[in-house]
Design an enzyme around this catalytic site. Structure first.
Site, PDB file in Angstrom:
ATOM      1  CB  VAL A  44      22.982  -7.727 -14.580  1.00  0.00           C
ATOM      2  CG1 VAL A  44      23.496  -6.597 -15.465  1.00  0.00           C
ATOM      3  CG2 VAL A  44      23.751  -9.015 -14.860  1.00  0.00           C
ATOM      4  CD  GLU A  45      25.882 -10.631 -10.836  1.00  0.00           C
ATOM      5  OE1 GLU A  45      26.068 -11.814 -10.496  1.00  0.00           O
ATOM      6  OE2 GLU A  45      24.936 -10.278 -11.605  1.00  0.00           O
ATOM      7  CB  SER A  46      28.079  -6.373 -16.210  1.00  0.00           C
ATOM      8  OG  SER A  46      26.729  -6.306 -16.631  1.00  0.00           O
ATOM      9  N   GLY A  47      26.786  -3.939 -14.161  1.00  0.00           N
ATOM     10  CA  GLY A  47      26.491  -2.513 -14.046  1.00  0.00           C
ATOM     11  C   GLY A  47      25.134  -2.095 -14.542  1.00  0.00           C
ATOM     12  CG  MET A  60      31.361  -4.679 -12.195  1.00  0.00           C
ATOM     13  SD  MET A  60      31.765  -6.040 -13.312  1.00  0.00           S
ATOM     14  CE  MET A  60      33.540  -5.897 -13.439  1.00  0.00           C
TER      15      MET A  60
END
Length: 503
Positions: free
Chosen positions: A330-333, A357
């Site tokens: 997921v993009e947040s890390g 991130m």
């Protein structure tokens, strides 16, 4: 040396004209107490004003009466630079009314530009964004008519190769939410869903002689273990203690405070859906699309799955057993767990790792994913996609541009048309009972989120999976490669396209 302050005291560190960088992700991990204090001060003093706010993934809480919505609405902010506006309920409407300058840049490019400032550089080079809306040779990043700042994104050549150069205003204030501060001022994120850009933001602010304000849940006497201290105390100016709201066990699970094995992912996801009152209706077109799209998964793939229709891919991957043989991100890390959707988007069930991130977007930008599944609002005859801007509505590009720019296999999951579409499937046979009023296939997309030209140059495999057929991108445009049983190719597909396709 940091000081322990109330939220109202800490906000006095902000001056008129400051550039604030908020560490949050869409609707999660916002320093809400700091935003509320800023609003109180603005209502009383009409200051600070002429603010610029930067956020990689946006900052909102899905409520137009809380967080930053009030002071933005009443005029404290002159300029917003965000990757996504989805959780900012009133702000995203005001953007389209030309109330202030607003710019939309790819999420990962903002994250990398923040990190560049942290390293004393004015900006960051990227291949991401070439030939899509943010490219100044096309539209540029401005969302409305008054957003004409041409310094944020420039087309440049370096050693004979072309890039976009992303440059943010100098960040002078950091507003960050953490878990705890120890007696040395070190900040941990143990009970958080992610740490985002926190360290890079602090380093950039200090490089610019600014102030770092951190909201935490508590103070602790024992110093943190060195690897757990995301922000060292020497970078912090003000610490605000704000007792957190009590969290349901389902949301506590997303912090990684206890192990959630693969076999329990589905159970915990159901608990979170119940909390958010997310409707789980039987969307037959989405199920048809998700089942076909999931066939593109391969063992050991590293994957990103978008929200909306693409989420059904995970459901069918779980049914087939493939979900346990791939790695979701997921993009947040987060890596190695199961991303949740809805108001907690950005959090992950059972994550193996959650890192900064900017590092996640290093992975995405360098082609580290094997396959991604994304949604789409429009597709044109060339294969270009609009996924970020609808008629009279705007959410933003988010991580979409970074994720699709270099991933070897890109699968767009979309219905053939929308608003009224009625479809059933029995024993593999698809029956279209009623067509939707809005066609997703258009002569030319209104704004480009994904460049077919770039994808062809990069050698990417691009599929467009619908509830009735599958198209593949070729140098000539779209090619119809599959028609599902029960679908009349001419009546249900060819005659409904505003352009010709290869069959």
């Amino acid at each position: 040396m940091y000081e322990i302050m109330s939220a109202d005291e800490a906000i006095r560190l902000i001056r008129d004209g400051d550039c604030i960088c908020v560490n949050s992700f869409v609707g999660i991990e916002n320093p809400t107490e700091l935003h509320e204090a800023l609003y109180r001060r603005y209502q009383k003093m009409q200051s600070p004003t002429h603010l610029t706010i930067v956020s990689s993934a946006g900052f909102g809480v899905w409520d137009d009466e809380h967080n930053a919505e009030g002071y933005i609405r009443e005029g404290a902010v002159d300029k917003l630079i965000c990757g996504h506006f989805g959780a900012m309920m009133s702000t995203k409407k005001l953007v389209l009314e030309d109330r202030f300058e607003a710019y939309n840049l790819p999420l990962g490019c903002i994250s990398h530009a923040i990190r560049a400032q942290a390293g004393g550089l004015p900006g960051a080079l990227s291949k991401v964004g070439l030939d899509i809306f943010v490219d100044p040779r096309r539209e540029g990043p401005g969302i409305n008519r008054i957003s004409i700042d041409d310094s944020l994104v420039k087309h440049v050549e370096v050693d004979g190769d072309e890039f976009l150069y992303y440059k943010l205003p100098k960040i002078t204030i950091a507003m960050i939410k953490g878990t705890a501060a120890d007696r040395k001022g070190n900040i941990t994120f143990d009970d958080m869903f992610m740490s985002g850009d926190a360290l890079s933001i602090c380093q950039a602010v200090k490089a610019n002689r600014g102030k770092v304000i951190v909201q935490v849940d508590r103070l602790v006497a024992t110093p943190s273990r060195p690897r757990n201290a995301i922000i060292p105390g020497c970078l912090v100016d003000a610490i605000v203690v704000a007792e957190p709201q009590e969290r349901n066990e389902a949301y506590t699970a997303l912090t990684g405070s206890f192990e959630i094995p693969y076999k329990e992912w589905h159970t915990w996801n159901e608990k979170i859906n119940d909390l958010s009152q997310k409707q789980r209706k039987n969307n037959i077109p989405a199920n048809i699309i998700g089942k076909r799209a999931a066939q593109e998964l391969r063992v050991d793939d590293i994957v990103n799955i978008g929200i909306g229709i693409p989420e059904t891919v995970a459901r069918f991957a779980r049914k087939s057993g493939m979900l346990d043989m791939i790695t979701l991100t997921v993009e947040s890390g987060g890596i190695g767990g199961f991303p949740v959707s809805g108001e907690a988007f950005g959090a992950m069930i059972g994550a193996a790792s959650v890192y900064d991130m900017a590092n996640q977007f290093d992975l995405y930008d360098n082609g580290g994913l094997d396959v991604c599944f994304m949604g789409a609002l429009e597709v044109d005859k060339y294969g270009n996609i609009n996924a970020h801007r609808g008629t009279g509505a705007f959410a933003g590009i988010g991580g979409f541009a970074n994720i699709t720019a270099k991933t070897p296999t890109v699968v767009f999951c979309m219905t053939f048309n929308a608003k009224g579409l009625e479809v059933t499937q029995e024993k593999g046979v698809v029956t279209i009972h009623k067509e939707g009023e809005i066609s997703k296939f258009v002569e030319k997309v209104s704004s480009v989120s994904f460049s077919a030209k770039r994808a062809i140059e990069n050698g990417q495999k691009v599929l467009y999976v619908t509830e009735r057929c599958v198209f593949r991108l070729t140098p000539k445009g779209l090619k119809l490669i599959e028609v599902y049983p029960g679908v009349d190719m001419k009546k249900d597909i060819i005659d409904r396209l505003p352009f010709e396709v290869e069959v």
